[in-house]
Scaffold this motif. Structure first.
Motif, mmCIF file in Angstrom:
data_model
loop_
_atom_site.group_PDB
_atom_site.id
_atom_site.type_symbol
_atom_site.label_atom_id
_atom_site.label_comp_id
_atom_site.label_asym_id
_atom_site.label_seq_id
_atom_site.Cartn_x
_atom_site.Cartn_y
_atom_site.Cartn_z
ATOM 1 N N UNK A 253 0.859 -1.179 0.000
ATOM 2 C CA UNK A 253 0.000 0.000 0.000
ATOM 3 C C UNK A 253 0.896 1.231 0.000
ATOM 4 N N UNK A 254 0.630 2.168 -0.917
ATOM 5 C CA UNK A 254 1.416 3.402 -0.978
ATOM 6 C C UNK A 254 0.597 4.549 -0.387
ATOM 7 N N UNK B 13 0.126 -1.114 -4.730
ATOM 8 C CA UNK B 13 1.032 -1.059 -5.874
ATOM 9 C C UNK B 13 1.955 -2.273 -5.916
ATOM 10 N N UNK C 32 5.397 -3.729 -7.408
ATOM 11 C CA UNK C 32 6.638 -3.067 -7.809
ATOM 12 C C UNK C 32 7.814 -4.037 -7.779
ATOM 13 N N UNK D 3 1.277 -2.116 -13.674
ATOM 14 C CA UNK D 3 2.343 -1.542 -12.848
ATOM 15 C C UNK D 3 2.436 -0.071 -13.209
#
Lengths: 186, 186
Positions: free
Chosen positions: A65-66, A73, A75, A163
């Motif tokens: 979680x950003x 997200x 990554x 992404x």
């Protein structure tokens, strides 16, 4: 008064600082000769990311979680390296922390700037091969998921926008190009 | 107290604002249950970039000094789109301002987040074809150079790190993938 390319920096005022960033308000003269302002966000860490690829052609993505975006997200393994630390040692540590992976072969895939109109954030991406699996031990402020998937599927996610993280997209495409030129499986 | 994924937002304090960004200091509870802080940089504009490609397989890069980094940077045509403005109309305007180019065919190449550990900056890249040349008229705060070059040379610059701007690297690689899938010249 300090010349900065076609800009003139008149005054610099510190407006916010925490352990990761330092925000400054600058009074400037713009390239067209008019007075203006510039808010600059300085990053204290150097951003590093790595695309690990194993002998079966699989890579690993990290899901988290950003907070600034309120999004989840997927990554490539990434982290911040402190000033003075060697970026490759830093990303080796981050990779081990987040995924438990250890890599014997490292390839530099070039530098990047994430958001150059406001931030000075700089970084570098790597390709890592010769992968063996150790034990992960993520930081306390991270709650992360790790998944192993075919490298070409991760590239597909970078291509079609699943992404969104720019460091990951840059790393995956540059890794693919390196493999195409060096006889690796893509 | 507000739940944000695995984080809890306790307090929000505005620490700096200008026409482009808004910086906040948050007191939070981290995913591991410990108290922490978060500095968040909100961007007021949506970032858009475009890869224009003409019938001869050439693209255009824009060169400019980037004040926060003190570097000169070659990039795809980019700009900020105001909230409420259509991103495609916004990038059409930016493309015309910076390069004078007008494009009849637009392809969306997906979204991105530039620096998701600190910033909420979001954006989208496009491919533009059916190119014709009008007259450029850059903003007063921009002093830019424009060069036309074969698209594959620009991709090479994104690959080897001569292009560092993440939005440009993402745009060029996604444009290349789109062309590979749609019979275009790469």
């Amino acid at each position: 008064m300090k010349k900065k390319g076609p800009w003139i920096q008149k005054t610099v005022q510190s407006v916010y600082e925490n352990p990761w960033i330092h925000v400054e308000h600058h009074d400037v003269v713009r390239p067209d000769g008019k007075d203006g302002i510039y808010g600059v966000v300085h990053f204290k860490n150097f951003a590093v990311g790595v695309v690990p690829i194993d002998d079966q052609g699989y890579t690993w993505l990290v899901g988290q979680y950003r907070y600034p975006l309120d999004v989840y997200s997927w990554e490539i393994p990434e982290g911040g390296v402190l000033e003075g630390e060697d970026p490759q040692l830093g990303i080796q540590r981050e990779l081990a922390e987040e995924t438990g992976l250890i890599a014997s072969e490292w390839v530099e895939l070039g530098g990047f700037h994430t958001s150059n109109s406001v931030c000075n954030e700089s970084g570098r991406v790597y390709l890592a091969r010769g992968i063996s699996q150790g034990k992960a031990h993520p930081d306390g402020d991270e709650q992360i998921a790790v998944k192993r998937l075919p490298f070409h599927e991760a590239v597909e996610m970078a291509r079609d926008g699943r992404i969104t993280d720019c460091i990951s997209v840059v790393g995956l495409f540059r890794a693919r190009e390196w493999l195409l030129r060096n006889g690796g499986k893509v």
